[in-house]
Design an enzyme around this catalytic site. Structure first.
Site, mmCIF file in Angstrom:
data_model
loop_
_atom_site.group_PDB
_atom_site.id
_atom_site.type_symbol
_atom_site.label_atom_id
_atom_site.label_comp_id
_atom_site.label_asym_id
_atom_site.label_seq_id
_atom_site.Cartn_x
_atom_site.Cartn_y
_atom_site.Cartn_z
ATOM 1 N N SER A 59 0.542 9.714 1.794
ATOM 2 C CA SER A 59 1.545 9.763 0.739
ATOM 3 C C SER A 59 1.377 11.009 -0.124
ATOM 4 C CB SER A 59 1.404 8.500 -0.121
ATOM 5 O OG SER A 59 1.807 8.728 -1.445
ATOM 6 N N THR A 60 2.491 11.568 -0.529
ATOM 7 C CA THR A 60 2.469 12.683 -1.456
ATOM 8 C C THR A 60 3.196 12.238 -2.708
ATOM 9 O OG1 THR A 60 2.581 14.140 0.446
ATOM 10 C CG2 THR A 60 3.029 15.147 -1.685
ATOM 11 N N LYS A 62 3.620 11.943 -7.174
ATOM 12 C CA LYS A 62 3.868 12.866 -8.279
ATOM 13 C C LYS A 62 2.603 13.630 -8.650
ATOM 14 C CE LYS A 62 4.931 9.846 -11.358
ATOM 15 N NZ LYS A 62 4.667 8.616 -10.610
ATOM 16 N N GLU A 63 1.501 12.893 -8.693
ATOM 17 C CA GLU A 63 0.276 13.496 -9.221
ATOM 18 C C GLU A 63 -0.854 13.574 -8.208
ATOM 19 O OE1 GLU A 63 -0.375 11.973 -13.459
ATOM 20 O OE2 GLU A 63 0.764 10.432 -12.446
ATOM 21 N N ASN A 65 -2.184 13.209 -3.870
ATOM 22 C CA ASN A 65 -1.913 13.082 -2.439
ATOM 23 C C ASN A 65 -2.944 12.104 -1.890
ATOM 24 O OD1 ASN A 65 -0.952 15.642 -3.384
ATOM 25 N ND2 ASN A 65 -0.571 16.216 -1.264
ATOM 26 N N GLU A 148 -11.783 2.334 0.282
ATOM 27 C CA GLU A 148 -11.517 1.601 1.518
ATOM 28 C C GLU A 148 -10.071 1.843 1.951
ATOM 29 O OE1 GLU A 148 -11.315 -3.139 2.768
ATOM 30 O OE2 GLU A 148 -12.044 -2.541 0.810
ATOM 31 N N VAL A 150 -6.697 0.686 3.502
ATOM 32 C CA VAL A 150 -5.976 -0.572 3.714
ATOM 33 C C VAL A 150 -5.002 -0.344 4.861
ATOM 34 C CG1 VAL A 150 -4.534 -2.365 2.679
ATOM 35 C CG2 VAL A 150 -6.147 -1.081 1.237
ATOM 36 N N ASP A 193 0.591 -0.650 -14.459
ATOM 37 C CA ASP A 193 1.647 -0.008 -13.657
ATOM 38 C C ASP A 193 1.911 -0.852 -12.416
ATOM 39 O OD1 ASP A 193 3.547 1.881 -12.926
ATOM 40 O OD2 ASP A 193 2.106 3.222 -11.977
ATOM 41 N N ASN A 198 3.058 -0.499 -6.230
ATOM 42 C CA ASN A 198 1.594 -0.419 -6.253
ATOM 43 C C ASN A 198 0.920 -1.678 -5.728
ATOM 44 O OD1 ASN A 198 1.389 2.225 -7.083
ATOM 45 N ND2 ASN A 198 1.623 1.688 -9.246
ATOM 46 N N ASP A 210 -3.661 1.688 -7.196
ATOM 47 C CA ASP A 210 -3.184 2.627 -8.232
ATOM 48 C C ASP A 210 -3.446 2.106 -9.650
ATOM 49 O OD1 ASP A 210 -2.064 4.979 -9.045
ATOM 50 O OD2 ASP A 210 -0.006 4.496 -8.471
HETATM 51 N N1 ATP Z 1 -6.594 2.536 -0.054
HETATM 52 C C1 ATP Z 1 -5.431 2.838 0.539
HETATM 53 N N2 ATP Z 1 -5.233 2.552 1.851
HETATM 54 C C2 ATP Z 1 -4.067 2.853 2.450
HETATM 55 N N3 ATP Z 1 -3.034 3.461 1.845
HETATM 56 C C3 ATP Z 1 -3.172 3.783 0.546
HETATM 57 C C4 ATP Z 1 -4.372 3.494 -0.172
HETATM 58 N N4 ATP Z 1 -4.231 3.926 -1.453
HETATM 59 C C5 ATP Z 1 -2.999 4.460 -1.521
HETATM 60 N N5 ATP Z 1 -2.354 4.387 -0.341
HETATM 61 C C6 ATP Z 1 -0.999 4.885 -0.027
HETATM 62 O O1 ATP Z 1 -0.709 5.983 -0.866
HETATM 63 C C7 ATP Z 1 0.405 5.669 -1.709
HETATM 64 C C8 ATP Z 1 0.173 6.283 -3.082
HETATM 65 O O2 ATP Z 1 -1.002 5.769 -3.653
HETATM 66 P P1 ATP Z 1 -1.108 5.509 -5.206
HETATM 67 O O3 ATP Z 1 -0.063 4.540 -5.620
HETATM 68 O O4 ATP Z 1 -2.529 5.148 -5.498
HETATM 69 O O5 ATP Z 1 -0.861 6.936 -5.823
HETATM 70 P P2 ATP Z 1 0.496 7.548 -6.444
HETATM 71 O O6 ATP Z 1 1.451 6.472 -6.809
HETATM 72 O O7 ATP Z 1 0.947 8.623 -5.543
HETATM 73 O O8 ATP Z 1 -0.031 8.191 -7.690
HETATM 74 P P3 ATP Z 1 0.893 9.043 -8.632
HETATM 75 O O9 ATP Z 1 2.271 8.437 -8.630
HETATM 76 O O10 ATP Z 1 0.194 8.876 -9.928
HETATM 77 O O11 ATP Z 1 0.890 10.411 -8.039
HETATM 78 C C9 ATP Z 1 0.510 4.168 -1.693
HETATM 79 O O12 ATP Z 1 1.813 3.730 -1.922
HETATM 80 C C10 ATP Z 1 0.061 3.830 -0.299
HETATM 81 O O13 ATP Z 1 1.114 4.012 0.613
HETATM 82 MG MG MG Z 2 1.479 4.429 -6.957
#
Ligand code: ATP
Ligand code: MG
Length: 256
Positions: A59-60, A62-63, A65, A148, A150, A193, A198, A210
């Site tokens: 995933s990429t 906002k803040e 990767n 870990e 998921v 959040d 999330n 998150d």
């Molecule tokens: N431990 C994990 N195992 C598998 N996939 C994950 C894991 N943590 C995050 N992801 C994937 O990455 C995505 C983004 O993760 P996360 O919600 O933690 O960050 P984010 O929302 O991108 O943060 P921000 O919005 O602050 O940039 C999740 O929706 C999920 O698809």
């Molecule tokens: Mg998130």
């Protein structure tokens, strides 16, 4: 700028040639995205055996990767890398300065991001120890969090709830409320959040992710955050034709 990029490239090349990181399959992991300090951090985590291979982006955001990786023993790990340039410093400052566990008074952006990552790590640890279904945190260093993975054994990451087919929405909701309660009562935290973005669905179980903005329960903002989390969950489940009231969820979470 030019020299920054070449330095980052040097570190990346060194990591690959010394096989600190066996391979980086996603080009975006390179210096196009990450600065020298991030690459140095990855290098150190590779030396310590936490990351052996980075297999591409999950995933990429906002803040941050999020990448899929493999550790020294070929177990999948999730590597969340915060970008120092695009982080929401206003939010980070507000949440960190209000948290009694952190004595960070800095306005330095890199230090704020590092504290933020450390906060996510510590929140995950508290949640994990309380029995909440969260990815087990492995290590946090600077702007990089390893946790870990998921997903399934083939390395396919679990999907967020909003993209998943929920077979038994009532069961899923009850599990989420149960985890919110454990988080509140046993970990002493409010997520802040929480929504279908999330929560990942893995083997029909919700996994809460998150949690960097998570607040201690005794914080003056925690009630407002809890109400917002509940509101989001109520709305998400309304879409799945499950009706539940905010009050019902709140009293379950708060009932000792
Ligand atoms: N431990 C994990 N195992 C598998 N996939 C994950 C894991 N943590 C995050 N992801 C994937 O990455 C995505 C983004 O993760 P996360 O919600 O933690 O960050 P984010 O929302 O991108 O943060 P921000 O919005 O602050 O940039 C999740 O929706 C999920 O698809
Ligand atoms: Mg998130």
């Amino acid at each position: 700028m030019g020299s920054k990029i070449s330095k980052a490239d040097d570190i990346l090349r060194k990591m690959l040639s010394e096989k600190r990181i066996k391979s980086i399959e996603d080009k975006r992991v390179g210096s196009e995205v990450f600065d020298r300090i991030t690459l140095k951090t990855l290098y150190k985590l590779a030396n310590a055996g936490f990351i052996h291979r980075l297999n591409g982006a999950i995933s990429t955001g906002k803040e941050a990767n999020v990448f899929k990786g493999l550790d020294e023993d070929d177990n999948f790990v999730a590597v969340k890398i915060y970008r120092v340039t695009t982080s929401d410093f206003k939010k980070m400052r507000q949440y960190i300065h209000g948290d009694p566990r952190f004595h960070v008074r800095t306005t330095n952006k890199r230090q704020l991001v590092n504290a933020w990552v450390n906060k996510e790590y510590r929140n995950l640890q508290r949640a994990y120890e309380a029995g909440v279904n969260v990815p087990k945190p492995i290590v946090a260093k600077n702007n990089v969090l390893v946790m870990e993975f998921v997903g399934d054994e083939e390395g396919n990451p679990a999907l967020p709830m909003r993209q998943s087919v929920i077979l038994k929405p009532e069961d899923t909701l009850n599990k989420i409320i149960h985890y919110m309660k454990l988080l509140y009562q046993d970990a002493g935290l409010v997520h802040g959040d929480l929504s279908s973005y999330n929560i990942l669905i893995h083997d029909e179980d919700p996994v809460i992710i998150d949690i960097s903005q998570g607040m201690t329960r005794d914080h003056p903002m925690s009630e407002e955050l809890l109400n917002r989390d509940i509101e989001n969950i109520v709305k998400d489940f309304k879409k799945l034709k499950v009706n539940v009231s905010n009050e019902e969820i709140k009293s379950t979470i708060k009932d000792v």
